[in-house]
Design a protein around this motif. Structure first.
Motif, PDB file in Angstrom:
ATOM      1  N   ASN A  43       0.821  -1.221   0.000  1.00 47.87           N
ATOM      2  CA  ASN A  43       0.000   0.000   0.000  1.00 47.87           C
ATOM      3  C   ASN A  43       0.851   1.266   0.000  1.00 47.87           C
ATOM      4  O   ASN A  43       0.510   2.248  -0.645  1.00 47.87           O
ATOM      5  CB  ASN A  43      -0.939   0.029   1.214  1.00 47.87           C
ATOM      6  N   LEU A  44       1.945   1.249   0.748  1.00 45.07           N
ATOM      7  CA  LEU A  44       2.832   2.410   0.825  1.00 45.07           C
ATOM      8  C   LEU A  44       3.958   2.342  -0.204  1.00 45.07           C
ATOM      9  O   LEU A  44       4.676   3.314  -0.387  1.00 45.07           O
ATOM     10  CB  LEU A  44       3.447   2.524   2.224  1.00 45.07           C
ATOM     11  N   ASN A  45       4.126   1.188  -0.859  1.00 48.42           N
ATOM     12  CA  ASN A  45       5.272   0.921  -1.729  1.00 48.42           C
ATOM     13  C   ASN A  45       6.554   1.306  -1.001  1.00 48.42           C
ATOM     14  O   ASN A  45       7.366   2.101  -1.466  1.00 48.42           O
ATOM     15  CB  ASN A  45       5.170   1.655  -3.063  1.00 48.42           C
ATOM     16  N   ALA A  46       6.705   0.713   0.184  1.00 46.79           N
ATOM     17  CA  ALA A  46       7.819   1.104   1.040  1.00 46.79           C
ATOM     18  C   ALA A  46       8.324  -0.062   1.874  1.00 46.79           C
ATOM     19  O   ALA A  46       7.560  -0.958   2.246  1.00 46.79           O
ATOM     20  CB  ALA A  46       7.395   2.235   1.971  1.00 46.79           C
ATOM     21  N   ILE A  47       9.614   0.002   2.163  1.00 44.98           N
ATOM     22  CA  ILE A  47      10.241  -0.841   3.173  1.00 44.98           C
ATOM     23  C   ILE A  47      10.028  -0.111   4.497  1.00 44.98           C
ATOM     24  O   ILE A  47      10.297   1.086   4.607  1.00 44.98           O
ATOM     25  CB  ILE A  47      11.750  -1.000   2.896  1.00 44.98           C
ATOM     26  N   ILE A  48       9.545  -0.829   5.498  1.00 41.38           N
ATOM     27  CA  ILE A  48       9.287  -0.260   6.822  1.00 41.38           C
ATOM     28  C   ILE A  48      10.275  -0.909   7.788  1.00 41.38           C
ATOM     29  O   ILE A  48      10.415  -2.136   7.791  1.00 41.38           O
ATOM     30  CB  ILE A  48       7.852  -0.561   7.279  1.00 41.38           C
ATOM     31  N   PHE A  49      10.942  -0.107   8.593  1.00 39.52           N
ATOM     32  CA  PHE A  49      11.852  -0.669   9.576  1.00 39.52           C
ATOM     33  C   PHE A  49      11.865   0.200  10.830  1.00 39.52           C
ATOM     34  O   PHE A  49      11.373   1.323  10.834  1.00 39.52           O
ATOM     35  CB  PHE A  49      13.262  -0.853   9.000  1.00 39.52           C
ATOM     36  N   LYS A  50      12.401  -0.363  11.891  1.00 40.36           N
ATOM     37  CA  LYS A  50      12.457   0.337  13.165  1.00 40.36           C
ATOM     38  C   LYS A  50      13.913   0.493  13.557  1.00 40.36           C
ATOM     39  O   LYS A  50      14.701  -0.459  13.463  1.00 40.36           O
ATOM     40  CB  LYS A  50      11.708  -0.460  14.238  1.00 40.36           C
ATOM     41  N   SER A  51      14.261   1.692  13.986  1.00 41.63           N
ATOM     42  CA  SER A  51      15.636   1.949  14.402  1.00 41.63           C
ATOM     43  C   SER A  51      15.663   3.167  15.310  1.00 41.63           C
ATOM     44  O   SER A  51      14.774   4.019  15.253  1.00 41.63           O
ATOM     45  CB  SER A  51      16.512   2.176  13.170  1.00 41.63           C
ATOM     46  N   ASN A  52      16.695   3.249  16.109  1.00 43.75           N
ATOM     47  CA  ASN A  52      16.873   4.361  17.028  1.00 43.75           C
ATOM     48  C   ASN A  52      17.228   5.625  16.259  1.00 43.75           C
ATOM     49  O   ASN A  52      18.086   5.606  15.374  1.00 43.75           O
ATOM     50  CB  ASN A  52      17.987   4.009  18.020  1.00 43.75           C
ATOM     51  N   SER A  53      16.603   6.731  16.601  1.00 37.21           N
ATOM     52  CA  SER A  53      16.843   7.989  15.885  1.00 37.21           C
ATOM     53  C   SER A  53      18.278   8.498  16.040  1.00 37.21           C
ATOM     54  O   SER A  53      18.723   9.331  15.262  1.00 37.21           O
ATOM     55  CB  SER A  53      15.851   9.064  16.325  1.00 37.21           C
ATOM     56  N   GLY A  54      19.029   7.994  16.999  1.00 32.71           N
ATOM     57  CA  GLY A  54      20.411   8.417  17.185  1.00 32.71           C
ATOM     58  C   GLY A  54      21.426   7.536  16.468  1.00 32.71           C
ATOM     59  O   GLY A  54      22.628   7.801  16.534  1.00 32.71           O
ATOM     60  N   SER A  55      20.961   6.509  15.759  1.00 34.62           N
ATOM     61  CA  SER A  55      21.908   5.605  15.090  1.00 34.62           C
ATOM     62  C   SER A  55      22.546   6.281  13.878  1.00 34.62           C
ATOM     63  O   SER A  55      21.995   7.219  13.292  1.00 34.62           O
ATOM     64  CB  SER A  55      21.198   4.315  14.669  1.00 34.62           C
ATOM     65  N   ARG A  56      23.706   5.794  13.520  1.00 34.66           N
ATOM     66  CA  ARG A  56      24.450   6.416  12.425  1.00 34.66           C
ATOM     67  C   ARG A  56      23.671   6.374  11.112  1.00 34.66           C
ATOM     68  O   ARG A  56      23.596   7.385  10.394  1.00 34.66           O
ATOM     69  CB  ARG A  56      25.809   5.727  12.262  1.00 34.66           C
ATOM     70  N   HIS A  57      23.084   5.225  10.768  1.00 34.24           N
ATOM     71  CA  HIS A  57      22.379   5.127   9.483  1.00 34.24           C
ATOM     72  C   HIS A  57      21.153   6.042   9.431  1.00 34.24           C
ATOM     73  O   HIS A  57      20.859   6.605   8.379  1.00 34.24           O
ATOM     74  CB  HIS A  57      22.032   3.676   9.126  1.00 34.24           C
ATOM     75  N   ILE A  58      20.488   6.253  10.548  1.00 43.16           N
ATOM     76  CA  ILE A  58      19.338   7.165  10.561  1.00 43.16           C
ATOM     77  C   ILE A  58      19.823   8.606  10.419  1.00 43.16           C
ATOM     78  O   ILE A  58      19.273   9.376   9.619  1.00 43.16           O
ATOM     79  CB  ILE A  58      18.493   6.992  11.836  1.00 43.16           C
ATOM     80  N   ASN A  59      20.836   8.985  11.163  1.00 37.65           N
ATOM     81  CA  ASN A  59      21.375  10.346  11.049  1.00 37.65           C
ATOM     82  C   ASN A  59      21.849  10.648   9.637  1.00 37.65           C
ATOM     83  O   ASN A  59      21.590  11.729   9.096  1.00 37.65           O
ATOM     84  CB  ASN A  59      22.520  10.563  12.048  1.00 37.65           C
ATOM     85  N   GLU A  60      22.543   9.688   9.028  1.00 39.91           N
ATOM     86  CA  GLU A  60      23.031   9.908   7.667  1.00 39.91           C
ATOM     87  C   GLU A  60      21.874   9.974   6.664  1.00 39.91           C
ATOM     88  O   GLU A  60      21.890  10.791   5.745  1.00 39.91           O
ATOM     89  CB  GLU A  60      24.027   8.824   7.273  1.00 39.91           C
ATOM     90  N   ALA A  61      20.865   9.121   6.846  1.00 36.63           N
ATOM     91  CA  ALA A  61      19.717   9.125   5.928  1.00 36.63           C
ATOM     92  C   ALA A  61      18.900  10.412   6.069  1.00 36.63           C
ATOM     93  O   ALA A  61      18.317  10.880   5.094  1.00 36.63           O
ATOM     94  CB  ALA A  61      18.842   7.905   6.168  1.00 36.63           C
ATOM     95  N   GLN A  62      18.859  10.982   7.247  1.00 35.24           N
ATOM     96  CA  GLN A  62      18.169  12.259   7.418  1.00 35.24           C
ATOM     97  C   GLN A  62      18.906  13.376   6.695  1.00 35.24           C
ATOM     98  O   GLN A  62      18.293  14.292   6.163  1.00 35.24           O
ATOM     99  CB  GLN A  62      17.992  12.582   8.903  1.00 35.24           C
ATOM    100  N   GLY A  63      20.232  13.298   6.649  1.00 35.51           N
ATOM    101  CA  GLY A  63      21.022  14.295   5.948  1.00 35.51           C
ATOM    102  C   GLY A  63      21.061  14.085   4.438  1.00 35.51           C
ATOM    103  O   GLY A  63      21.194  15.032   3.673  1.00 35.51           O
ATOM    104  N   ASN A  64      20.982  12.843   4.008  1.00 36.53           N
ATOM    105  CA  ASN A  64      20.995  12.484   2.593  1.00 36.53           C
ATOM    106  C   ASN A  64      19.948  11.392   2.395  1.00 36.53           C
ATOM    107  O   ASN A  64      20.257  10.195   2.533  1.00 36.53           O
ATOM    108  CB  ASN A  64      22.385  11.995   2.172  1.00 36.53           C
TER     109      ASN A  64
END
Length: 148
Positions: A43-64
């Motif tokens: 329905n969303l055409n999306a991969i859904i995942f859970k992760s801590n907002s302070g993790s490196r991959h989340i911080n980097e994905a927010q920037g890029n």
């Protein structure tokens, strides 16, 4: 990937039957990857995942927010292996998306309710699906077409 042909159906079936993916991010030309549990929402055409907002991959994905990912089947025999390489846009779900995202993710991983973290989406834009049972040179490509 709603209303896709049988090739799209094969990709959806594969993504729904697996549970871990590797997300790849990049900041200042320094690549990084992380392995996460995921659910796929058609329905969303999306991969859904859970992760801590302070993790490196989340911080980097927010920037890029342009990210890549890979999902591979757990097969020991080369001729039986399957996988997808994908590209997409990293987003925090909005109010409309968050209910569907949580329903989809927590129905697949109910234990994750007890684990701290936030729900995130990768809105898919490109997918390359490989199924070696079809022959090593047989790939199925899918790309989101811009709406005009």
């Amino acid at each position: 990937m709603n209303n896709q042909n049988s090739a799209g159906r094969e990709i959806i079936k594969f993504m729904q039957s697996n549970s871990q993916f590797t997300i790849a991010t990049c900041e200042d030309q320094q690549p990084y990857c992380a392995i996460c549990y995921y659910a796929y929402s058609e329905n969303l055409n999306a991969i859904i995942f859970k992760s801590n907002s302070g993790s490196r991959h989340i911080n980097e994905a927010q920037g890029n927010p342009r990210v890549a990912a890979a999902i591979a089947s757990n097969k020991n025999k080369l001729t039986d292996s399957k996988g997808v390489q994908l590209e997409g846009d990293f987003v925090e779900p909005n109010a409309e998306q968050v209910l569907e995202a949580k329903r989809c993710y927590y129905s697949k991983f109910p234990f994750a309710l007890a684990i701290p973290g936030n729900i995130w989406l990768i809105k898919l834009t490109k997918i390359k699906y490989t199924d070696n049972r079809l022959g090593s040179l047989n790939k199925i490509n899918w790309e989101l077409k811009a709406i005009k």
